[in-house]
Design a protein around this motif. Structure first.
Motif, PDB file in Angstrom:
ATOM      1  N   PHE A  61       0.851  -1.184   0.000  1.00 37.05           N
ATOM      2  CA  PHE A  61       0.000   0.000   0.000  1.00 37.05           C
ATOM      3  C   PHE A  61       0.887   1.234   0.000  1.00 37.05           C
ATOM      4  CE2 PHE A  61      -2.766  -2.909   2.708  1.00 37.05           C
ATOM      5  CZ  PHE A  61      -3.432  -3.420   1.591  1.00 37.05           C
ATOM      6  N   GLY A  62       0.665   2.129  -0.944  1.00 39.23           N
ATOM      7  CA  GLY A  62       1.502   3.303  -1.043  1.00 39.23           C
ATOM      8  C   GLY A  62       1.161   4.399  -0.051  1.00 39.23           C
ATOM      9  N   ASP A  63       0.024   4.273   0.659  1.00 39.61           N
ATOM     10  CA  ASP A  63      -0.402   5.338   1.561  1.00 39.61           C
ATOM     11  C   ASP A  63       0.003   5.085   3.009  1.00 39.61           C
ATOM     12  OD1 ASP A  63      -2.004   3.181   2.002  1.00 39.61           O
ATOM     13  OD2 ASP A  63      -3.914   4.244   1.827  1.00 39.61           O
ATOM     14  N   GLY A  64       0.905   4.123   3.252  1.00 35.11           N
ATOM     15  CA  GLY A  64       1.367   3.866   4.613  1.00 35.11           C
ATOM     16  C   GLY A  64       0.327   3.250   5.519  1.00 35.11           C
ATOM     17  N   THR A  65      -0.550   2.424   4.975  1.00 36.17           N
ATOM     18  CA  THR A  65      -1.641   1.819   5.744  1.00 36.17           C
ATOM     19  C   THR A  65      -1.108   0.878   6.822  1.00 36.17           C
ATOM     20  OG1 THR A  65      -3.140   1.948   3.861  1.00 36.17           O
ATOM     21  CG2 THR A  65      -3.685   0.339   5.557  1.00 36.17           C
ATOM     22  N   ASP A  66      -1.758   0.909   8.001  1.00 35.01           N
ATOM     23  CA  ASP A  66      -1.543  -0.086   9.050  1.00 35.01           C
ATOM     24  C   ASP A  66      -2.779  -0.979   9.083  1.00 35.01           C
ATOM     25  OD1 ASP A  66       0.824   1.079   9.653  1.00 35.01           O
ATOM     26  OD2 ASP A  66       0.159   2.055  11.482  1.00 35.01           O
ATOM     27  N   ALA A  67      -2.610  -2.242   8.743  1.00 36.07           N
ATOM     28  CA  ALA A  67      -3.770  -3.140   8.675  1.00 36.07           C
ATOM     29  C   ALA A  67      -3.335  -4.575   8.885  1.00 36.07           C
ATOM     30  CB  ALA A  67      -4.485  -2.993   7.329  1.00 36.07           C
ATOM     31  N   ASP A  68      -4.266  -5.380   9.344  1.00 30.56           N
ATOM     32  CA  ASP A  68      -4.127  -6.835   9.338  1.00 30.56           C
ATOM     33  C   ASP A  68      -5.096  -7.374   8.307  1.00 30.56           C
ATOM     34  OD1 ASP A  68      -2.181  -6.912  11.244  1.00 30.56           O
ATOM     35  OD2 ASP A  68      -3.484  -7.474  12.900  1.00 30.56           O
ATOM     36  N   VAL A  69      -4.591  -8.119   7.345  1.00 29.81           N
ATOM     37  CA  VAL A  69      -5.407  -8.664   6.258  1.00 29.81           C
ATOM     38  C   VAL A  69      -5.596 -10.151   6.517  1.00 29.81           C
ATOM     39  CG1 VAL A  69      -5.679  -8.846   3.764  1.00 29.81           C
ATOM     40  CG2 VAL A  69      -4.374  -6.961   4.733  1.00 29.81           C
ATOM     41  N   ILE A  70      -6.836 -10.569   6.650  1.00 32.81           N
ATOM     42  CA  ILE A  70      -7.164 -11.928   7.094  1.00 32.81           C
ATOM     43  C   ILE A  70      -7.977 -12.629   6.019  1.00 32.81           C
ATOM     44  CG2 ILE A  70      -8.404 -13.259   8.861  1.00 32.81           C
ATOM     45  CD1 ILE A  70      -7.913 -10.795  10.720  1.00 32.81           C
ATOM     46  N   ALA A  71      -7.704 -13.912   5.811  1.00 33.73           N
ATOM     47  CA  ALA A  71      -8.477 -14.722   4.863  1.00 33.73           C
ATOM     48  C   ALA A  71      -8.601 -16.131   5.411  1.00 33.73           C
ATOM     49  CB  ALA A  71      -7.819 -14.734   3.483  1.00 33.73           C
ATOM     50  N   LEU A  72      -9.672 -16.824   5.004  1.00 39.30           N
ATOM     51  CA  LEU A  72      -9.949 -18.177   5.469  1.00 39.30           C
ATOM     52  C   LEU A  72     -10.109 -19.109   4.282  1.00 39.30           C
ATOM     53  CD1 LEU A  72     -11.124 -16.242   7.819  1.00 39.30           C
ATOM     54  CD2 LEU A  72     -12.467 -18.237   8.478  1.00 39.30           C
ATOM     55  N   ALA A  73      -9.688 -20.351   4.465  1.00 38.70           N
ATOM     56  CA  ALA A  73     -10.007 -21.439   3.535  1.00 38.70           C
ATOM     57  C   ALA A  73     -10.639 -22.537   4.383  1.00 38.70           C
ATOM     58  CB  ALA A  73      -8.757 -21.950   2.827  1.00 38.70           C
ATOM     59  N   GLU A  74     -11.804 -22.982   4.019  1.00 40.73           N
ATOM     60  CA  GLU A  74     -12.534 -23.887   4.898  1.00 40.73           C
ATOM     61  C   GLU A  74     -13.198 -25.006   4.113  1.00 40.73           C
ATOM     62  OE1 GLU A  74     -16.264 -21.974   6.377  1.00 40.73           O
ATOM     63  OE2 GLU A  74     -15.396 -20.167   5.496  1.00 40.73           O
ATOM     64  N   ASP A  75     -13.366 -26.138   4.780  1.00 42.88           N
ATOM     65  CA  ASP A  75     -14.219 -27.199   4.280  1.00 42.88           C
ATOM     66  C   ASP A  75     -15.135 -27.611   5.424  1.00 42.88           C
ATOM     67  OD1 ASP A  75     -12.693 -28.775   5.992  1.00 42.88           O
ATOM     68  OD2 ASP A  75     -11.550 -29.718   4.390  1.00 42.88           O
ATOM     69  N   GLU A  76     -15.754 -28.780   5.299  1.00 46.75           N
ATOM     70  CA  GLU A  76     -16.735 -29.176   6.300  1.00 46.75           C
ATOM     71  C   GLU A  76     -16.111 -29.518   7.642  1.00 46.75           C
ATOM     72  OE1 GLU A  76     -16.374 -30.423   3.356  1.00 46.75           O
ATOM     73  OE2 GLU A  76     -18.145 -29.764   2.236  1.00 46.75           O
ATOM     74  N   LEU A  77     -14.812 -29.842   7.658  1.00 48.11           N
ATOM     75  CA  LEU A  77     -14.197 -30.327   8.884  1.00 48.11           C
ATOM     76  C   LEU A  77     -13.115 -29.413   9.441  1.00 48.11           C
ATOM     77  CD1 LEU A  77     -13.832 -34.134   8.105  1.00 48.11           C
ATOM     78  CD2 LEU A  77     -15.548 -33.038   9.525  1.00 48.11           C
ATOM     79  N   GLU A  78     -12.434 -28.650   8.589  1.00 49.51           N
ATOM     80  CA  GLU A  78     -11.292 -27.877   9.047  1.00 49.51           C
ATOM     81  C   GLU A  78     -11.303 -26.477   8.446  1.00 49.51           C
ATOM     82  OE1 GLU A  78      -7.673 -30.824   9.996  1.00 49.51           O
ATOM     83  OE2 GLU A  78      -8.268 -30.851   7.896  1.00 49.51           O
ATOM     84  N   VAL A  79     -10.586 -25.586   9.109  1.00 50.91           N
ATOM     85  CA  VAL A  79     -10.475 -24.200   8.660  1.00 50.91           C
ATOM     86  C   VAL A  79      -9.008 -23.786   8.745  1.00 50.91           C
ATOM     87  CG1 VAL A  79     -11.168 -21.810   9.054  1.00 50.91           C
ATOM     88  CG2 VAL A  79     -12.777 -23.650   9.537  1.00 50.91           C
ATOM     89  N   ALA A  80      -8.506 -23.165   7.694  1.00 54.16           N
ATOM     90  CA  ALA A  80      -7.162 -22.591   7.700  1.00 54.16           C
ATOM     91  C   ALA A  80      -7.292 -21.074   7.623  1.00 54.16           C
ATOM     92  CB  ALA A  80      -6.336 -23.106   6.534  1.00 54.16           C
TER      93      ALA A  80
END
Length: 699
Positions: free
Chosen positions: A250-269
């Motif tokens: 990010f060129g504007d000096g952003t402070d952020a935590d970017v979170i994403a999930l991958a999931e199926d019926e039994l587990e989540v990453a």
């Protein structure tokens, strides 16, 4: 235990917000939850068990009692829920644990002479942390670059005390990478100021510090203090090199935590990128079992509770970018603001650089989940346990050392194909994979297709047995030698030996068709089951209700899922190849004397079929290798074949012009026809990054 035995009277449950907990007969807390309305939420657990999700069924039958605490606001409920989950560690709550131990760069500001070092484990009070990072060597490399500018103490307490006792610094003190506070070369106050400058630089406030060094360098040069100017120049170079090790997102000096999930019926990453000052400063990942019946928003809420529950101040960033907002997003945002002591924005990015970065994080999460499953599948103990659990769940005498799985793929009954994948000892045996084109009928009938495939497979197996018994390579029963040919013997390859277990992708109808095919083939010693996608239900022959594998049989269900997914992948791959050939036909294919090479040359010269239609014979002869007779044949072929109606991209509504020398009934992104969906929708192939995961450079 029957939930009705401990169900509280509806009038006893308040309608206020609060936190509740289910406990088993021994008093152990098995589940903690919160609700805006306790009465409405708790009543949902005490309904007909058949209407509950299987995981919720297990929880309420494991519990023996429920109690609750009323709170004033939703934020208080969020805080109390987090405290109880941390205190009681309930078995049915989602708990995120690191898939590995991540090191951080730590500065011990709680000491008289702060020390910079690599630290793992829980955060300690009075210590400033930066990261985490993927590798400890990355921290040491970055720290080595910065020590010439910020010569902090890095030695252990023992080394520091010994140097102070003898009055002589260590090697770093002699080479200028330590200010040597142990021998009094710098006061405690000045050394602390140096440590705070280092922390400010690591926190992302780099611009002012570098500009200050540049000003000092120019002043030193003007005053002809060239050695000092050269040293400052080298300091600036070292800082710049350290910064280059972080990817700018990010060129504007952003402070952020970017979170994403991958999931199926039994587990989540879960994957998270820590962005500070517009640069990726760290990356972490978690994999957890999906023990609760929750959606993506609830998973995000639980993750944020556990991620930030112990954090305060700037450890909570200004922005938290998530894949989905939880139901109580306002309360969660208010809680985060209280932890930071300032405004925190919780949102889902919709476009631009932040959306692109979250897609990158999501690909990393998907890759992490896939690697986690492969590690579990590759573990001999886990495979043995899975096969044993599978045998017990299906009431087999022995563990199924060879499993075959079948899947049907088509688009609304067109180009119907099937796949057979083989797993031996829990691992794929790709040399035994087979694929089938359905020949006996046309149209959409998955059960009939499944019956044909299994009939052909076991008919071939019986024929091989007959040949062995007759001692002759010819077909002992007059059956045709269909199938792949062994290049060494010239004989058809065999289907190896029979499986102990046949898995079909589908429910009761597909299982019944498979059993009928085996009975007709005279095969009686093979177990058959089906795996339905909706709730991962296992169907057995002749049973009206499916078998839901218990949580204790998680390894068995994971193996069944992996086998089914592999069969699905193999079937779709074959279907796409047949669809591509059958649905794409070139109007230039039948032109006499125009082979593949010259056809490509013509299309490359004109750029599109539309322009070729408008070209005259003389213009076509300008293409190298195309004579007048061939040009006239091209014009004649295009004249007899009317232009197709404009193709429409069904995803965007965009009119797509002919540009590749092909004519289509309708087109997709890959230039092929999409009819309506069949039992297995096939999406156009997407361009994925090599390796399935994108990693950004880290210090």
């Amino acid at each position: 235990m029957d939930p009705s035995s401990y169900r509280p009277a509806p009038g006893q449950i308040p309608t206020s917000p609060g936190v509740y907990r289910f406990s088993d007969e021994h008093g152990r807390v098995v589940y903690v939850g919160k609700a805006k309305n306790l009465r409405a939420r708790l009543s949902s657990y005490f309904q007909d068990l058949a209407n509950l999700h299987p995981r919720t069924q297990t929880m309420v039958t494991t519990a023996a009692g429920v109690d609750w605490t009323v709170v004033g606001t939703e934020v208080e409920a969020l805080q109390l829920e987090y405290s109880w989950i941390k205190e009681f560690d309930p078995r049915f709550n989602v708990k995120y644990r690191d898939d590995k131990s991540y090191p951080s760069l730590a500065v011990t500001l709680n000491e008289e002479f702060p020390r910079a070092q690599v630290m793992r484990g829980p955060h300690r009070k009075g210590v400033r942390y930066f990261g985490p990072y993927g590798h400890a060597w990355a921290i040491r490399e970055t720290l080595d670059l910065l020590l010439r500018v910020f010569p902090l103490r890095t030695c252990s307490a023992g080394v520091f005390k010994n140097a102070r006792r003898v009055g002589r610094p260590c090697l770093l003190g002699y080479i200028g990478k330590c200010a040597a506070p142990c021998t009094g070369k710098i006061s405690a106050e000045d050394h602390r100021a140096l440590a705070e400058d280092f922390c400010e630089f690591m926190a992302g406030r780099t611009g002012p510090y570098i500009k200050r060094l540049e000003r000092e360098m120019k002043v030193a040069a003007q005053e002809m203090e060239y050695e000092k100017a050269a040293r400052l120049r080298d300091d600036i170079t070292a800082l710049t090199r350290a910064l280059e090790k972080n990817a700018i997102v990010f060129g504007d000096g952003t402070d952020a935590d970017v979170i994403a999930l991958a999931e199926d019926e039994l587990e989540v990453a879960v994957q998270i990128f820590h962005v500070r000052g517009g640069r990726v400063r760290g990356q972490r990942g978690w994999v957890t079992e999906r023990v609760e019946d929750v959606d993506t928003g609830d998973l995000v809420e639980h993750f944020l509770q556990q991620l930030y529950g112990e954090q305060r101040g700037e450890a909570v960033p200004r922005e938290v970018l998530v894949p989905a907002l939880p139901k109580d997003a306002d309360a969660l945002s208010e809680w985060l603001c209280a932890l930071r002591g300032a405004r925190v924005e919780l949102r889902v990015p919709q476009r631009g650089d932040k959306k692109s970065l979250q897609e990158t994080v999501q690909r990393n999460a998907a890759q992490a989940l896939n690697l986690h499953k492969l590690r579990r599948a590759g573990d001999l103990t886990a495979r043995s346990l899975a096969l044993q659990q599978l045998a017990e769940a299906l009431e087999m005498d022995t563990a199924p050392l060879r499993v075959e799985c079948y899947d049907i793929s088509h688009l609304q009954g067109t180009e119907v194909v099937a796949s057979m994948v083989v797993f031996e000892d829990g691992l794929p045996r790709k040399s035994e994979y087979r694929r089938f084109a359905i020949k006996s009928f046309e149209g959409q009938d998955d059960t009939r297709a499944m019956h044909e495939v299994l009939t052909r497979r076991f008919k071939r197996y019986k024929a091989d047995l007959a040949r062995d018994a007759a001692g002759d390579a010819a077909d002992a029963e007059g059956l045709e030698n269909t199938g792949p040919i062994d290049p060494e013997t010239g004989r058809p390859k065999r289907f190896a030996y029979p499986p102990q277990l046949v898995v079909v992708d589908g429910g009761q109808p597909q299982v019944a068709a498979a059993v009928r095919a085996l009975e007709e083939a005279g095969v009686v010693d093979v177990t058959v089951c089906g795996l339905a996608k909706r709730l991962e239900e296992v169907w057995l022959p002749g049973e009206d209700d499916p078998v839901v594998l218990p949580r204790s049989s998680g390894e068995a269900l994971l193996m069944l899922q992996r086998i089914r997914d592999e069969a699905h992948r193999f079937a779709i791959t074959y279907h796409r190849s047949k669809r591509s050939k059958a649905m794409t036909a070139s109007v230039l294919d039948d032109v006499p004397g125009l082979g593949a090479t010259r056809r490509k040359a013509v299309l490359a010269h004109f750029g599109s079929l539309k322009r070729l239609r408008a070209a005259s014979v003389d213009r076509i002869t300008e293409v190298p290798g195309i004579g007048r007779a061939t040009a006239e044949a091209i014009v004649a072929a295009l004249a007899t074949r009317a232009p197709a109606a404009p193709a429409v991209n069904t995803a965007t509504g965009e009119i797509i012009e002919e540009d590749d020398g092909t004519e289509h009934d309708g087109t997709e992104e890959d230039g092929t026809v999409r009819r309506h969906q069949g039992s297995h929708p096939v999406a156009p192939p997407r361009q994925e990054p090599a390796g399935g995961s994108v990693e950004l450079a880290q210090p």
